[in-house]
Design an enzyme around this catalytic site. Sequence first.
Site, short mmCIF file in Angstrom:
data_model
loop_
_atom_site.label_atom_id
_atom_site.label_comp_id
_atom_site.label_asym_id
_atom_site.label_seq_id
_atom_site.Cartn_x
_atom_site.Cartn_y
_atom_site.Cartn_z
N LYS A 76 -13.23 -97.32 48.59
CA LYS A 76 -14.28 -96.71 47.77
C LYS A 76 -13.64 -95.95 46.61
CE LYS A 76 -18.47 -93.83 48.09
NZ LYS A 76 -19.33 -92.99 48.97
N SER A 151 -24.39 -94.13 49.28
CA SER A 151 -23.66 -94.33 48.05
C SER A 151 -22.53 -95.36 48.14
CB SER A 151 -23.06 -93.00 47.58
OG SER A 151 -22.09 -92.54 48.49
N SER A 175 -24.30 -92.00 53.52
CA SER A 175 -23.69 -92.94 52.58
C SER A 175 -22.76 -93.99 53.19
CB SER A 175 -22.93 -92.19 51.48
OG SER A 175 -23.84 -91.61 50.58
#
Lengths: 484, 95
Positions: A76, A151, A175
């Site tokens: 990420k 997210s 998330s």
Amino acid sequence: MHHKTLVELSAGLRQGEYSSEELTRTCLDRVALLDKQLNSFITVTEELALQAAREADARIRSGEAGPLTGIPYAHKDIFCTRGVKTSCGSRMLDNFIAPYDATVTQRLNDAGAVMIGKTNMDEFAMGSSNETSFYGLVTNPWDSETVPGGSSGGSAAAVAARLVPVSTGTDTGGSIRQPAALCGITGLKPTYGRVSRYGMIAFASSLDQAGPFARTAEDVALMLGAMAGFDPRDSTSVERPPDDYTGGLNKSIKGLKIGLPEQYFGEGLDSGVTAAVEAALDEYRKLGAVITEISLPNSQLAVPAYYVVAPAECSSNLSRFDGVRFGYRAEVPADLEDLYKRSRGEGFGAEVKRRIMIGTYALSAGYYDAYYLKAQQVRRLIREDFMRAFEQVDVIMGPTSPSAAFRVGEKSDDPVTMYLSDIYTIAVNLAGLPGMSIPAGFTADMPVGLQLIGNYFEEAHLLNAAHRYQQVTDWHNRVPQGYE
Amino acid sequence: MALEAQEVERIAHLARLGIDPDDIPDYARNLSDILAFVELLNSVDTCGVEPLAHPLEAVQRLRPDVVTEADERENFQSNAPLTEAGLYLVPKVIE
């Protein structure tokens, strides 16, 4: 090769069936072929990946390999990666080359895992659909007109589309778990403090926690084993060694006490999700688990408490982005105040600005007690609800998300509606507990996630319960059309 | 609680956020919606409840006051928009 799990790939590498370099090329080729549609990567680090793969191959040949050595992963873009752009999905950091590695990055590097790139995400991890990214939305591999969740949408989509076997995410209010559910994969948010936050760009420091995505619980267990552990560089890191997350995966779950919160099955829950979750619970009954109803009476206060605590902490954390030391700087500032205001105004997107303003308001003179203090008090009530429940049951289960993946644009104009898509995940962050989402069927051809919530540091129990379920179901092996 | 345009401007100033005047009505509406939503917190009596700052009730860990990091100023400043002689440059603040 791209259909194999981390465990299978690890065995193939050790037996010399293929090299890490070949495996890494396979992943890079799939990204080149398929990611134009998905947009799950912000940066692909091809050269670095091939170099790391060759080093992993040498390590495997010399017999010094661990289970992650030579395994490609997607990272990420919230984790600092030395010498590699780390954008956090924001224009603010579009030009930011991280000068050091996050502890998670370093631990995965040390384990010999091969990063192939940095994944797309909601800007500064603020979003539930991946639509707030400066780099454009990520599409769901199951239906390109729907969102992957957020997210950590890029990391979830990349695993679901078989671009990589595993990836990393962060979870402040859902998330990891919500995108795992919406993309039909397995994701785990550890206990607060279990995985180091050092070098992970901060959103809400008392809630943020990193964790892995994979297709199976077994692969998640191996990733967590590499990521978890005490880190003196994170002041909230817990001084206790990680547990053995793989050793107990196959234990029988006969007699496991599962609690179903009545508040998680009420109004607002999609009927297709309800049906899939109930079918999953039937599987657990067949495995010998005992299911009882429990109550988490303050559940409806979790999202409101979160939207005070998280913006308050975000407004403080994001004050560092001032256009002076790193990140975006506005052109030709008239004076210092203009430099600050325009750099921040132009560098941040609308959702980030909304949250900074909510947080600034909640912390401003005269409002602190009414908002922040009140929310922190409610947070204790939410934690106490869970503690009472864990006196009765071992694991709490329910839906991860109130619906399957929603359509692009469906909720992006109305922040409060978007916030409610995390209604079942947010309380877990407020209490600091570990939580997982595992694939549990489909509704109208879209994946449904089952959420598992454990007591503090009981990640191994969650993984055991998830693994046993995955031994008798094959939802986690389903492949989205076009990504076979 | 509905926020007026003026209040939005004040909050944006406190946060040193430049916002487009055309966007103020949207911010006012969105922020008011969010604040109305969090009003739900007032439906519960929290009198005497200790605020929860850390889920595990942990306290700040201290370490010996010694240097543990190497000097990497040049590395860190390579990300800065404008530097000179190891200093960060900003528009003139003192006449």
